[in-house]
Design a protein around this motif. Structure first.
Motif, PDB file in Angstrom:
ATOM      1  N   VAL A 118       0.033 -12.829   0.496  1.00 10.18           N
ATOM      2  CA  VAL A 118      -0.357 -12.328  -0.818  1.00 10.18           C
ATOM      3  C   VAL A 118      -1.822 -11.920  -0.949  1.00 10.18           C
ATOM      4  CG1 VAL A 118       1.470 -13.598  -1.964  1.00 10.18           C
ATOM      5  CG2 VAL A 118      -0.768 -14.661  -1.679  1.00 10.18           C
ATOM      6  N   PHE A 136       0.097   2.281 -14.124  1.00  8.29           N
ATOM      7  CA  PHE A 136      -0.263   0.891 -13.877  1.00  8.29           C
ATOM      8  C   PHE A 136      -1.277   0.787 -12.753  1.00  8.29           C
ATOM      9  CE2 PHE A 136       2.429  -0.473 -10.194  1.00  8.29           C
ATOM     10  CZ  PHE A 136       3.387   0.533 -10.165  1.00  8.29           C
ATOM     11  N   ARG A 168       0.835  -1.207   0.000  1.00  5.42           N
ATOM     12  CA  ARG A 168       0.000   0.000   0.000  1.00  5.42           C
ATOM     13  C   ARG A 168       0.864   1.249   0.000  1.00  5.42           C
ATOM     14  NH1 ARG A 168      -3.980  -0.872  -2.435  1.00  5.42           N
ATOM     15  NH2 ARG A 168      -5.420   0.480  -1.319  1.00  5.42           N
ATOM     16  N   GLN A 220      -3.429  -2.043 -10.228  1.00  8.12           N
ATOM     17  CA  GLN A 220      -3.705  -3.371  -9.710  1.00  8.12           C
ATOM     18  C   GLN A 220      -5.066  -3.331  -9.036  1.00  8.12           C
ATOM     19  OE1 GLN A 220      -0.654  -5.691  -8.222  1.00  8.12           O
ATOM     20  NE2 GLN A 220      -2.013  -7.202  -7.335  1.00  8.12           N
ATOM     21  N   SER A 221      -5.982  -4.144  -9.533  1.00  7.40           N
ATOM     22  CA  SER A 221      -7.290  -4.228  -8.897  1.00  7.40           C
ATOM     23  C   SER A 221      -7.211  -5.261  -7.779  1.00  7.40           C
ATOM     24  CB  SER A 221      -8.339  -4.646  -9.916  1.00  7.40           C
ATOM     25  OG  SER A 221      -8.366  -3.726 -10.979  1.00  7.40           O
ATOM     26  N   ALA A 222      -8.053  -5.088  -6.743  1.00  5.76           N
ATOM     27  CA  ALA A 222      -8.044  -6.040  -5.629  1.00  5.76           C
ATOM     28  C   ALA A 222      -8.355  -7.432  -6.163  1.00  5.76           C
ATOM     29  CB  ALA A 222      -9.071  -5.624  -4.589  1.00  5.76           C
ATOM     30  N   GLY A 223      -7.524  -8.396  -5.791  1.00  4.17           N
ATOM     31  CA  GLY A 223      -7.754  -9.768  -6.211  1.00  4.17           C
ATOM     32  C   GLY A 223      -7.347 -10.064  -7.639  1.00  4.17           C
ATOM     33  N   ALA A 224      -6.735  -9.097  -8.327  1.00  4.49           N
ATOM     34  CA  ALA A 224      -6.420  -9.287  -9.747  1.00  4.49           C
ATOM     35  C   ALA A 224      -5.177 -10.139  -9.960  1.00  4.49           C
ATOM     36  CB  ALA A 224      -6.235  -7.944 -10.434  1.00  4.49           C
ATOM     37  N   GLY A 282      -7.573   5.233   1.643  1.00  4.04           N
ATOM     38  CA  GLY A 282      -7.382   3.839   1.261  1.00  4.04           C
ATOM     39  C   GLY A 282      -7.426   3.594  -0.236  1.00  4.04           C
ATOM     40  N   LYS A 283      -7.492   4.683  -1.050  1.00  3.01           N
ATOM     41  CA  LYS A 283      -7.502   4.545  -2.506  1.00  3.01           C
ATOM     42  C   LYS A 283      -6.240   5.170  -3.097  1.00  3.01           C
ATOM     43  CE  LYS A 283     -12.076   3.493  -3.013  1.00  3.01           C
ATOM     44  NZ  LYS A 283     -12.585   2.261  -3.594  1.00  3.01           N
ATOM     45  N   PHE A 284      -5.932   4.706  -4.293  1.00  5.77           N
ATOM     46  CA  PHE A 284      -4.781   5.246  -5.035  1.00  5.77           C
ATOM     47  C   PHE A 284      -5.301   5.879  -6.323  1.00  5.77           C
ATOM     48  CE2 PHE A 284      -0.744   3.356  -3.301  1.00  5.77           C
ATOM     49  CZ  PHE A 284      -1.298   2.795  -2.174  1.00  5.77           C
ATOM     50  N   PHE A 328      -8.478   0.919  -6.252  1.00  7.16           N
ATOM     51  CA  PHE A 328      -7.736   0.159  -5.244  1.00  7.16           C
ATOM     52  C   PHE A 328      -6.245   0.485  -5.315  1.00  7.16           C
ATOM     53  CE2 PHE A 328      -5.394  -3.761  -4.110  1.00  7.16           C
ATOM     54  CZ  PHE A 328      -5.756  -3.849  -2.776  1.00  7.16           C
ATOM     55  N   HIS A 329      -5.701   0.471  -6.533  1.00 13.62           N
ATOM     56  CA  HIS A 329      -4.283   0.811  -6.652  1.00 13.62           C
ATOM     57  C   HIS A 329      -3.963   1.287  -8.068  1.00 13.62           C
ATOM     58  CE1 HIS A 329      -0.156   0.388  -4.834  1.00 13.62           C
ATOM     59  NE2 HIS A 329       0.075   0.794  -6.071  1.00 13.62           N
ATOM     60  N   ASP A 372      -5.202  -9.403  -0.419  1.00 11.33           N
ATOM     61  CA  ASP A 372      -5.344  -7.971  -0.642  1.00 11.33           C
ATOM     62  C   ASP A 372      -5.979  -7.263   0.549  1.00 11.33           C
ATOM     63  OD1 ASP A 372      -4.174  -7.684  -3.136  1.00 11.33           O
ATOM     64  OD2 ASP A 372      -5.957  -8.431  -4.153  1.00 11.33           O
ATOM     65  N   PRO A 399       6.687  -9.706  -1.167  1.00 10.98           N
ATOM     66  CA  PRO A 399       5.731 -10.014  -0.088  1.00 10.98           C
ATOM     67  C   PRO A 399       5.786 -11.494   0.279  1.00 10.98           C
ATOM     68  CG  PRO A 399       4.582  -9.858  -2.177  1.00 10.98           C
ATOM     69  CD  PRO A 399       6.020  -9.464  -2.452  1.00 10.98           C
ATOM     70  N   GLU A 435      -0.915   3.703  -9.972  1.00  6.99           N
ATOM     71  CA  GLU A 435       0.411   4.209  -9.597  1.00  6.99           C
ATOM     72  C   GLU A 435       1.237   4.556 -10.829  1.00  6.99           C
ATOM     73  OE1 GLU A 435       2.521   1.544  -6.947  1.00  6.99           O
ATOM     74  OE2 GLU A 435       4.439   2.545  -7.279  1.00  6.99           O
ATOM     75  N   LYS A 460       2.497 -13.892  -6.765  1.00  6.48           N
ATOM     76  CA  LYS A 460       2.842 -12.638  -6.099  1.00  6.48           C
ATOM     77  C   LYS A 460       4.024 -12.788  -5.130  1.00  6.48           C
ATOM     78  CE  LYS A 460      -0.054  -9.069  -3.976  1.00  6.48           C
ATOM     79  NZ  LYS A 460      -1.416  -8.877  -3.446  1.00  6.48           N
TER      80      LYS A 460
END
Lengths: 177, 434
Positions: free
Chosen positions: A155, B394, A111, B396-400, B356-358, B377-378, A157, A152, B380, B177
């Motif tokens: 993993v 770029f 984050r 990254q979506s949660a759970g992507a 909590g957001k990007f 979610f992210h 979210d 990490p 950047e 990951k």
């Protein structure tokens, strides 16, 4: 916390055959629960190393019985009280086994932005090194490296994973700067 | 692809034709308006042997469409079939299908094996040719010819330089990951011709293009020594930038390509340094007990924007190129990072973390006029297209499972996935190719 269950279950089976060890572990577990945060604070607590008895002075001994890693609060690089206890054990162990050099790996959770997290991981490694130095570990035995948010261990979210990724890991040997 | 000789196109204005485009075009797009109604344009298959003409026009139409400023008319609706691009088209046939602009062309093979590609852009309602050019190149460069023609069309109709004949360098990511492999990779801006520049054995991050040479600067963990490197794209030659006593990271070139600016980590602090690539002299620009990183020059080279947590949280600061007059410019809620100065000089793009957001946003260089382009979610790491109209970043979506590249117009409209083979992060846009 589902990831800790597989090795822990295996360990429980072994322990169950030995009532004395069972009692000892329950005491430890209670002590663990009483600590201020319900966050893992060592590889042993994370179940990263399931085996029980490790040869004193071995890599496994350090990882399991001493604890090779500490965790940080969000955006913080200060050593928490629970982390200080781990580092105290690391310092004692490193003084008992002076042939080991170490590399402290600093990490950040995901984050944050990439460049800043490289610096944040470096700052965590530096504060860990400073703490160990204050407990008598010679500076010339310690190197540091930061991997930012790129390595990490957990993993998912959400915060349960992020809290495990904000860490400094003391690696016996290893390579840093 | 890069080993081939960097192309030398002969650009010849085909002004010899009868249809002189002296009058001011009726067809034009004001791209400063915000949400633009895309201009209907008919891109006809270039007259050629085989399917090469069609392949070229497909690339041109795809470039124009992706910009969000043009709406290529479906070929099925075409009435006139262009068989001789030297003749004026039947404008009524194009007006009736509401194609306000029309592209015709031809591809032939020269005696020496080179391709000759020529095109004309017509204003159908004014009944005029707007421009016409021809190019010579090697046959395997046909995609570049298409991008150059698309740029010429874009420039003629918008009044601004295009950005289609460009490349993206980025970090290609693969694997789970907790065991992610990262390689530098390069591709054309439309995702074609992707190839890896490094193997997957070492962690590499934050590649950035040289503004003046076929060269990138990036960070590598090679030999467990995290440092800034240079990579020559044509030879593959690599070298470490400077001899610093600690981790160097977050590199970027100066606008003249003669310096690399970066952060040096020492204990808990990161400060900003430059190295002159000719004299190899290094200069320290910031000196704080904080994390100063992500430096980016203004296009005239006189100022630098960077992020620092010297005030407690990550915020954006601007200083002179010599480190003078360091002042904070971001004052909104949350924290700000990865600032990048626009090639037009008027804006700074950034990543913002709040609630909590990007988000990806832009602000003027004094920090005023903040606009958020996308939030989630992210998101950047923005990078500017060389004309300063489009950003890539770029997400990254949660759970992507991993990040992907997206482009978005400066207005916040026309967000598009940039397709890559696998996950991708850290895009950096090249200048227009020479």
């Amino acid at each position: 916390m589902s990831r800790i269950q597989t090795p822990a279950a295996g360990r429980l089976q072994t322990i169950a055959r030995n009532p004395v060890m069972l009692a000892l572990c329950m005491t430890l577990a209670l002590a663990g629960c009483a600590s201020k945060k319900n966050l893992p604070n060592s590889a042993g607590e994370l179940g990263l190393n399931g085996a029980g008895a490790a040869t004193p002075g071995s890599q496994q001994d350090f990882t399991v019985n001493v604890g090779d890693r500490i965790f940080f609060d969000t955006d913080s690089t200060s050593v928490r009280a629970d982390a200080a206890a781990t580092l105290d054990r690391q310092a004692q162990w490193l003084q008992r086994y002076p042939n080991y050099a170490i590399t402290i790996e600093g990490h950040a959770d995901e984050r944050g932005t990439r460049e800043y997290n490289l610096a944040l991981g470096a700052r965590r490694a530096a504060s860990t090194r400073q703490y160990l130095a204050s407990r008598g570990v010679p500076a010339n035995r310690m190197k540091t490296i930061s991997y930012g948010k790129e390595r990490p261990v957990a993993v998912c979210d959400d915060i349960s994973c992020w809290s495990q990724n904000r860490r400094a890991v003391t690696v016996l040997g290893g390579a840093g700067m | 692809m890069l080993r081939r000789k960097l192309l030398r196109f002969l650009v010849v204005l085909a002004g010899l034709m009868a249809f002189l485009p002296q009058a001011r075009a009726l067809v034009e797009i004001n791209i400063n308006k915000g949400n633009v109604e895309p201009l209907p344009i008919a891109v006809t298959d270039f007259v050629a042997e085989g399917d090469l003409g069609q392949r070229i026009t497909d690339v041109i139409a795809a470039d124009l469409k992706r910009s969000g400023l043009f709406a290529p008319v479906n070929k099925q609706a075409f009435i006139e079939k262009i068989s001789n691009p030297d003749q004026a088209p039947r404008f009524d046939d194009w007006k009736v299908i509401n194609a306000q602009a029309l592209v015709t062309g031809r591809v032939t093979r020269e005696g020496d094996g080179r391709l000759r590609a020529e095109f004309r852009l017509w204003d159908t309602f004014a009944g005029q040719q707007l421009t016409g050019q021809q190019f010579f190149t090697q046959p395997d460069n046909w995609r570049r010819v298409a991008h150059i023609i698309a740029d010429a069309i874009y420039e003629r109709l918008t009044g601004e330089k295009g950005y289609f004949d460009t490349r993206i360098v980025y970090v290609a990511e693969s694997g789970p990951k907790n065991d992610r492999k990262r390689q530098l990779a390069i591709m054309d801006q439309d995702g074609a011709n992707a190839r890896a520049l490094t193997n997957a054995n070492e962690l590499v991050l934050t590649p950035r293009f040289s503004p003046s040479r076929q060269e990138i600067t990036y960070m590598s963990f090679e030999g467990n020594q995290p440092r800034v490197y240079l990579l020559q794209l044509e030879t593959g030659q690599r070298e470490v930038v400077g001899n610093f006593p600690g981790m160097t990271f977050s590199p970027r070139f100066s606008p003249d390509g003669q310096r690399v600016i970066m952060s040096l980590q020492q204990e808990g602090n990161a400060n900003i340094y430059t190295m002159d690539l000719r004299s190899r002299t290094t200069t320290r620009l910031t000196s704080t007990a904080a994390i100063d990183t992500s430096p980016s020059y203004s296009p005239d080279g006189t100022q630098i924007v960077f992020e620092s947590d010297r005030g407690g949280r990550q915020q954006l600061y601007v200083m002179g190129a010599d480190g003078s007059n360091q002042r904070r410019i971001s004052f909104g809620d949350g924290s700000y990072s990865t600032p990048v100065w626009s090639p037009r000089g008027d804006l700074i793009a950034f990543t913002k973390q709040s609630g909590g957001k990007f988000s990806i946003g832009v602000m003027r260089t004094d920090g005023s006029g903040e606009r958020i382009l996308t939030t989630g979610f992210h998101n950047e790491g923005p990078t500017w297209a060389p004309n300063g109209r489009v950003l890539m970043f770029f997400r990254q979506s949660a759970g992507a499972g991993g990040p992907q590249l997206y482009s978005i117009d400066l207005t916040g409209y026309n967000e598009q996935l940039v397709k890559t083979n696998g996950f991708a992060s850290d895009p950096a846009w090249s200048p227009l190719l020479e």
